[in-house]
Design a protein around this motif. Structure first.
Motif, PDB file in Angstrom:
ATOM      1  N   GLY A 246       1.043  -1.087  -0.012  1.00 43.62           N
ATOM      2  CA  GLY A 246      -0.046   0.121  -0.042  1.00 43.62           C
ATOM      3  C   GLY A 246       0.788   1.286  -0.115  1.00 43.62           C
ATOM      4  N   ALA A 247       2.061   1.274   0.666  1.00 46.35           N
ATOM      5  CA  ALA A 247       2.945   2.366   0.501  1.00 46.35           C
ATOM      6  C   ALA A 247       3.433   2.660  -0.682  1.00 46.35           C
ATOM      7  N   ILE A 248       4.003   1.414  -1.269  1.00 44.22           N
ATOM      8  CA  ILE A 248       4.531   1.623  -2.645  1.00 44.22           C
ATOM      9  C   ILE A 248       3.439   2.058  -3.701  1.00 44.22           C
ATOM     10  N   ILE A 249       2.303   1.767  -3.595  1.00 41.31           N
ATOM     11  CA  ILE A 249       1.058   1.842  -4.510  1.00 41.31           C
ATOM     12  C   ILE A 249       0.854   3.510  -4.186  1.00 41.31           C
ATOM     13  N   THR A 250       0.813   3.781  -2.913  1.00 37.94           N
ATOM     14  CA  THR A 250       0.407   5.232  -2.841  1.00 37.94           C
ATOM     15  C   THR A 250       1.459   6.168  -3.116  1.00 37.94           C
ATOM     16  N   GLU A 251       2.760   5.863  -2.957  1.00 44.01           N
ATOM     17  CA  GLU A 251       3.652   6.537  -3.681  1.00 44.01           C
ATOM     18  C   GLU A 251       3.818   6.747  -5.116  1.00 44.01           C
ATOM     19  N   LEU A 252       3.585   5.710  -5.717  1.00 42.37           N
ATOM     20  CA  LEU A 252       3.467   5.821  -7.274  1.00 42.37           C
ATOM     21  C   LEU A 252       2.242   6.248  -7.708  1.00 42.37           C
TER      22      LEU A 252
END
Length: 398
Positions: free
Chosen positions: A186-192
């Motif tokens: 979720g952190a990676i998707i949010t940053e993307l």
């Protein structure tokens, strides 16, 4: 919600698992063929037999899936098709005026179950010691291949693609401004999402910030030890050492990232699935093991089994694993984000993101705080603390 074409229709959704599937699950648990006990006195060989056998006993004889099902069905759930794939999501609107829309994304081995405890504190803050001015409308989707979202039948659903789909989802719901939050995947998707920087996205909050500078991020290799550069500060050295430890114990991610289809056994054995899922990282495993030894702290036995049972009933062990294969982004590296970012650092996370690296990674760092309790599954384990962090983090963007 605005009127939708049939392709973009938003359909109500509820869960009703046939009883025979629950009977079959218990039968399979009771029929488990066990290996011998580990040959060491600690967890260095993986999930300990005492822990997994107690999990199995409770799962087969006391655990009640219907409680979780009722909890989920008490929330507004929907399905909508994005890029040819049905996406499941929870959508809870706040009763407070001027609430800000917020999309929250789970990770692996997770599901929307991770976020259930933060729904009321964020949508109804006045009931939890907060102010009406801190309210959010919450959208909590299941990632493709996870939970009740459809399973991709061809390659292409990478974290970058999911980030684009989440932006489309929020706009389809009629939101002209919104925020995003996540941990783990979720952190990676949010940053993307932030990298794509649609004008509607006001800012993001992460509890697993990607802050490792390029010259540091490229040093890590699976199972290979590395020495920290002498130029690092004490805080940076600690993060380096934590990441070095993680890369020596990341076998589960290597398997999913290279040969996910080989994990067929996870679709066949509920106990095989459970053992694989609870061995994510050292601190999280310790937390889960305590729950099954009668000393819960942060997560209960039912918390753990609600999530595992959801994976089992939806048969998503392998489809979820493929996300690791799809990924082409660095898990923890800097991603060139120019919009406002808030960072919360929990002490039992895989690593504690140093403030110095966070300031370099995020030119518009609007919030940075180190908590004194909590780990990798912050929303699930410490919902009060995470909810307070999210409220505080986004005040300046209202």
């Amino acid at each position: 919600m605005e009127n939708q074409t049939s392709t973009h229709a938003i359909r109500p959704f509820s869960i009703n698992i046939p009883e025979e599937e629950l009977v079959e699950l218990r039968r399979r648990i009771l029929a488990t063929r066990w290996p011998e006990k580990e040959t060491v006195a600690d967890q260095s060989q993986g999930v300990q037999q005492a822990t997994i056998q107690e999990l199995a006993r409770y799962w087969a004889t006391e655990y009640d899936w219907r409680k979780c099902e009722a909890k989920l069905n008490a929330l507004p759930q929907f399905i909508t098709e994005i890029d040819g794939l049905d996406i499941h999501f929870i959508h809870v609107r706040s009763k407070h005026e001027n609430a800000l829309p917020l999309i929250v994304t789970h990770g692996w081995p997770g599901s929307v179950v991770e976020q259930l405890k933060i729904i009321d504190p964020l949508t109804n803050p006045t009931a939890h010691g907060g102010s009406a001015a801190d309210a959010f409308h919450l959208v909590i989707p299941s990632m493709p291949g996870y939970g009740f979202s459809a399973k991709p039948t061809a390659p292409g659903w990478s974290p970058k693609h999911i980030a684009s789909a989440w932006i489309e989802l929020m706009k389809r719901l009629g939101y002209t401004q919104f925020l995003a939050q996540g941990g783990d995947w979720g952190a990676i998707i949010t940053e993307l999402m932030a990298v794509q920087a649609p004008p509607e996205l006001l800012g993001i909050h992460t509890n697993m910030a990607g802050v490792f500078p390029p010259e540091i991020a490229t040093m890590f290799d699976v199972f290979q030890p590395r020495n920290a550069p002498a130029s690092l500060s004490e805080e940076e050295r600690r993060a380096f050492e934590q990441m070095d430890y993680f890369y020596k114990h990341v076998g589960y991610a290597v398997m999913m990232g290279t040969r996910p289809q080989t994990l067929t056994g996870l679709a066949d054995s509920p106990i095989g699935l459970a053992a694989f899922m609870i061995d994510h990282d050292t601190r999280s495993y310790e937390l889960i093991a305590r729950a099954f030894s009668g000393h819960p702290g942060g997560l209960t036995r039912d918390d753990v089994l609600d999530n595992i049972t959801l994976f089992w009933l939806t048969n998503t062990a392998v489809s979820a694993a493929r996300l690791y294969r799809e990924n082409t982004s660095g898990f923890f590296d800097v991603k060139n984000i120019s919009i406002p970012v808030a960072v919360s650092v929990f002490p039992d996370e895989l690593y504690q993101a140093p403030r110095s690296w966070a300031e370099q990674a995020f030119p518009k760092l609007i919030h940075y705080n180190r908590l004194n309790k909590g780990g990798h599954f912050a929303a699930w384990e410490q919902p009060k603390l995470l909810s307070e962090e999210v409220r505080t983090a986004f005040r300046s963007l209202r």
